[in-house]
Structures are given as structure tokens and as C-alpha cells.
Design a protein around this motif. Sequence first.
Motif, PDB file in Angstrom:
ATOM      1  N   SER A  56       0.108  10.063  17.117  1.00 17.79           N
ATOM      2  CA  SER A  56      -1.064  10.210  16.251  1.00 17.79           C
ATOM      3  C   SER A  56      -0.944  11.496  15.450  1.00 17.79           C
ATOM      4  CB  SER A  56      -2.345  10.243  17.094  1.00 17.79           C
ATOM      5  OG  SER A  56      -2.330  11.356  17.973  1.00 17.79           O
ATOM      6  N   LYS A  57      -1.682  11.512  14.356  1.00 22.18           N
ATOM      7  CA  LYS A  57      -1.773  12.712  13.526  1.00 22.18           C
ATOM      8  C   LYS A  57      -3.239  12.843  13.126  1.00 22.18           C
ATOM      9  CE  LYS A  57       0.035  14.859   9.350  1.00 22.18           C
ATOM     10  NZ  LYS A  57       0.903  14.684   8.197  1.00 22.18           N
ATOM     11  N   SER A  58      -3.877  13.939  13.574  1.00 21.69           N
ATOM     12  CA  SER A  58      -5.308  14.080  13.360  1.00 21.69           C
ATOM     13  C   SER A  58      -5.748  15.513  13.630  1.00 21.69           C
ATOM     14  CB  SER A  58      -6.062  13.136  14.307  1.00 21.69           C
ATOM     15  OG  SER A  58      -7.446  13.261  14.150  1.00 21.69           O
ATOM     16  N   SER A  59      -6.938  15.830  13.188  1.00 20.99           N
ATOM     17  CA  SER A  59      -7.531  17.122  13.530  1.00 20.99           C
ATOM     18  C   SER A  59      -8.306  17.025  14.843  1.00 20.99           C
ATOM     19  CB  SER A  59      -8.461  17.602  12.411  1.00 20.99           C
ATOM     20  OG  SER A  59      -9.520  16.683  12.243  1.00 20.99           O
ATOM     21  N   ILE A  60      -8.500  15.797  15.364  1.00 21.80           N
ATOM     22  CA  ILE A  60      -9.158  15.636  16.662  1.00 21.80           C
ATOM     23  C   ILE A  60      -8.110  15.512  17.761  1.00 21.80           C
ATOM     24  CG2 ILE A  60     -11.279  14.640  15.701  1.00 21.80           C
ATOM     25  CD1 ILE A  60     -10.239  11.862  16.432  1.00 21.80           C
ATOM     26  N   ASP A  61      -8.489  15.833  18.975  1.00 22.41           N
ATOM     27  CA  ASP A  61      -7.595  15.791  20.130  1.00 22.41           C
ATOM     28  C   ASP A  61      -7.507  14.338  20.614  1.00 22.41           C
ATOM     29  OD1 ASP A  61      -6.173  16.203  22.463  1.00 22.41           O
ATOM     30  OD2 ASP A  61      -7.524  17.721  23.264  1.00 22.41           O
ATOM     31  N   THR A  62      -6.387  13.681  20.339  1.00 21.12           N
ATOM     32  CA  THR A  62      -6.244  12.253  20.629  1.00 21.12           C
ATOM     33  C   THR A  62      -5.602  12.005  21.994  1.00 21.12           C
ATOM     34  OG1 THR A  62      -4.116  12.152  19.517  1.00 21.12           O
ATOM     35  CG2 THR A  62      -6.080  11.642  18.192  1.00 21.12           C
ATOM     36  N   TYR A  63      -5.808  10.791  22.473  1.00 20.25           N
ATOM     37  CA  TYR A  63      -5.234  10.323  23.736  1.00 20.25           C
ATOM     38  C   TYR A  63      -4.777   8.896  23.495  1.00 20.25           C
ATOM     39  CZ  TYR A  63      -4.960  11.416  28.750  1.00 20.25           C
ATOM     40  OH  TYR A  63      -4.523  11.741  30.011  1.00 20.25           O
ATOM     41  N   GLY A  64      -3.584   8.534  23.955  1.00 23.31           N
ATOM     42  CA  GLY A  64      -3.061   7.197  23.732  1.00 23.31           C
ATOM     43  C   GLY A  64      -2.729   6.488  25.028  1.00 23.31           C
ATOM     44  N   ILE A 102       1.030   0.516  30.813  1.00 27.50           N
ATOM     45  CA  ILE A 102       2.454   0.871  30.847  1.00 27.50           C
ATOM     46  C   ILE A 102       2.626   2.386  30.830  1.00 27.50           C
ATOM     47  CG2 ILE A 102       4.644   0.773  29.586  1.00 27.50           C
ATOM     48  CD1 ILE A 102       3.704  -1.857  28.382  1.00 27.50           C
ATOM     49  N   ALA A 103       1.911   3.041  29.907  1.00 23.31           N
ATOM     50  CA  ALA A 103       2.079   4.482  29.721  1.00 23.31           C
ATOM     51  C   ALA A 103       0.839   5.061  29.064  1.00 23.31           C
ATOM     52  CB  ALA A 103       3.304   4.756  28.849  1.00 23.31           C
ATOM     53  N   TYR A 104       0.659   6.362  29.252  1.00 21.46           N
ATOM     54  CA  TYR A 104      -0.421   7.062  28.569  1.00 21.46           C
ATOM     55  C   TYR A 104       0.004   8.503  28.336  1.00 21.46           C
ATOM     56  CZ  TYR A 104      -1.576   8.697  33.282  1.00 21.46           C
ATOM     57  OH  TYR A 104      -1.525   9.243  34.537  1.00 21.46           O
ATOM     58  N   ASN A 105      -0.636   9.149  27.354  1.00 19.22           N
ATOM     59  CA  ASN A 105      -0.263  10.514  27.031  1.00 19.22           C
ATOM     60  C   ASN A 105      -1.398  11.212  26.302  1.00 19.22           C
ATOM     61  OD1 ASN A 105       1.176  12.499  24.858  1.00 19.22           O
ATOM     62  ND2 ASN A 105       2.109  12.554  26.874  1.00 19.22           N
ATOM     63  N   ASP A 106      -1.427  12.519  26.463  1.00 19.32           N
ATOM     64  CA  ASP A 106      -2.437  13.339  25.806  1.00 19.32           C
ATOM     65  C   ASP A 106      -1.820  14.212  24.714  1.00 19.32           C
ATOM     66  OD1 ASP A 106      -4.696  14.819  25.154  1.00 19.32           O
ATOM     67  OD2 ASP A 106      -4.589  16.082  26.920  1.00 19.32           O
ATOM     68  N   SER A 123       0.162  19.818  18.868  1.00 19.60           N
ATOM     69  CA  SER A 123      -1.108  19.986  18.145  1.00 19.60           C
ATOM     70  C   SER A 123      -2.193  19.042  18.656  1.00 19.60           C
ATOM     71  CB  SER A 123      -0.911  19.805  16.640  1.00 19.60           C
ATOM     72  OG  SER A 123      -0.004  20.747  16.143  1.00 19.60           O
ATOM     73  N   ARG A 124      -2.251  18.827  19.965  1.00 20.14           N
ATOM     74  CA  ARG A 124      -3.263  17.997  20.636  1.00 20.14           C
ATOM     75  C   ARG A 124      -3.172  16.520  20.254  1.00 20.14           C
ATOM     76  NH1 ARG A 124      -8.836  20.290  19.532  1.00 20.14           N
ATOM     77  NH2 ARG A 124      -8.105  19.839  17.455  1.00 20.14           N
ATOM     78  N   GLN A 125      -1.946  16.047  19.993  1.00 19.08           N
ATOM     79  CA  GLN A 125      -1.719  14.640  19.623  1.00 19.08           C
ATOM     80  C   GLN A 125      -0.906  13.952  20.704  1.00 19.08           C
ATOM     81  OE1 GLN A 125      -3.276  13.611  16.528  1.00 19.08           O
ATOM     82  NE2 GLN A 125      -4.071  15.596  17.175  1.00 19.08           N
ATOM     83  N   PHE A 126      -1.223  12.675  20.960  1.00 21.15           N
ATOM     84  CA  PHE A 126      -0.445  11.931  21.944  1.00 21.15           C
ATOM     85  C   PHE A 126       0.879  11.489  21.322  1.00 21.15           C
ATOM     86  CE2 PHE A 126      -2.491   8.256  19.911  1.00 21.15           C
ATOM     87  CZ  PHE A 126      -1.448   7.358  19.841  1.00 21.15           C
ATOM     88  N   LEU A 135      -2.065  -0.835  21.980  1.00 18.51           N
ATOM     89  CA  LEU A 135      -2.218   0.614  21.977  1.00 18.51           C
ATOM     90  C   LEU A 135      -3.702   0.926  21.822  1.00 18.51           C
ATOM     91  CD1 LEU A 135      -0.884   3.470  21.890  1.00 18.51           C
ATOM     92  CD2 LEU A 135      -1.245   3.326  19.437  1.00 18.51           C
ATOM     93  N   VAL A 136      -4.232   1.693  22.753  1.00 16.78           N
ATOM     94  CA  VAL A 136      -5.620   2.142  22.665  1.00 16.78           C
ATOM     95  C   VAL A 136      -5.597   3.605  22.276  1.00 16.78           C
ATOM     96  CG1 VAL A 136      -7.746   2.565  23.960  1.00 16.78           C
ATOM     97  CG2 VAL A 136      -6.453   0.451  24.316  1.00 16.78           C
ATOM     98  N   LEU A 137      -6.232   3.902  21.159  1.00 11.99           N
ATOM     99  CA  LEU A 137      -6.332   5.273  20.671  1.00 11.99           C
ATOM    100  C   LEU A 137      -7.757   5.749  20.928  1.00 11.99           C
ATOM    101  CD1 LEU A 137      -4.868   6.826  17.552  1.00 11.99           C
ATOM    102  CD2 LEU A 137      -7.255   7.245  18.072  1.00 11.99           C
ATOM    103  N   THR A 138      -7.864   6.856  21.645  1.00 15.91           N
ATOM    104  CA  THR A 138      -9.157   7.443  21.958  1.00 15.91           C
ATOM    105  C   THR A 138      -9.025   8.961  21.886  1.00 15.91           C
ATOM    106  OG1 THR A 138     -10.997   7.403  23.548  1.00 15.91           O
ATOM    107  CG2 THR A 138      -8.760   7.387  24.471  1.00 15.91           C
ATOM    108  N   THR A 139      -9.970   9.666  22.468  1.00 13.36           N
ATOM    109  CA  THR A 139      -9.963  11.126  22.387  1.00 13.36           C
ATOM    110  C   THR A 139      -9.978  11.740  23.782  1.00 13.36           C
ATOM    111  OG1 THR A 139     -12.372  11.147  22.247  1.00 13.36           O
ATOM    112  CG2 THR A 139     -11.136  11.182  20.170  1.00 13.36           C
TER     113      THR A 139
END
Length: 158
Positions: A60-68, A85-89, A94-97, A111-115
Amino acid sequence: MNRHSYILFFVKGIRRNTTISSSLRSNSSVYNRMGTNNQCHYYEAYEIWVPIDGYYILTSKSSIDTYGYLYQTSFNPYNPYSNLIAYNDDAGGSRQFQLTEYLVTYRTYILVLTTYLPMITGHYQLIVEGANRVQITELYSTSTLCARTTTRRTTTCE
């Protein structure tokens, strides 16, 4: 070759990007993200289809802290551990998964994109790099697993 050798080969090889832009909004679906003690999180889910087997980097690329979160076959917001299968913070910096996974054709990936923090909104880009472009389809949900009641500026979940 072990898994790390394949990843090294992939990184040095020709890569193709597929990028989409979207936003988490106050009317986005919500659920209790894994490991958050019933805190509400906005999310968007995407079906990923790959044209050839291989390693793919999802970030991800964002100004918010993403989680995938990456799932195989399906995603159930009532049971977010199922098919995971997998997850990452923060592996993308820069706070991107960032997830690097071997994906196979003719399989369904979600893929679930959240914060990281609850109830955060904002714009983001989802970037998938691999040996070829991928097909990304947004999955629409009416998930309202969290009660959106606010008391003293604290959001409470069921």
C-alpha cells in the motif's frame, strides 16, 4: 532452489505493476480486525487473480497506517482467521503493509486492506508487482460487525 532464491530471482527479474486507488470512508464496511479487542476498523476487500504462477508483492501507499490481510478462497469478516494466508503491518516502510507471496493461477485470493488504528479514513493506493499484471476486483460488502455508537468520543463494538 529454496523460497529465498525464488524471491531474489523475482526481484531481479522483470516486474509489472497493477495499481488501483481508493479510500476508506465513513460508509466503508467495518469489522473487528484480528488482535484488536473488539475495536471497529473500516476495510475494503479485493479479489486478486494472477495470470501466471509466481511471487507477487502486494503493498500500500498512503498517509494512513495500513494493514493488509491475504486470504485464499474467501474472506469472512465474522471469522477473520479462516482461510488466512498472510498478514502484515509495516514491512512496506512508512507504516505501509507489504506481502510477498507465491500466488497460483486459478485460485481465488482476497486482499483485505484496513488500518492499524480503529475507525481511520483516508486515501490509499494498492500496488501489486509481479511477473505480469494482475486483475483486481473490489468486493462489495455490507458488513456492519461493529455497532457505530459513540459515547464520550469512544467507539464501541459489539
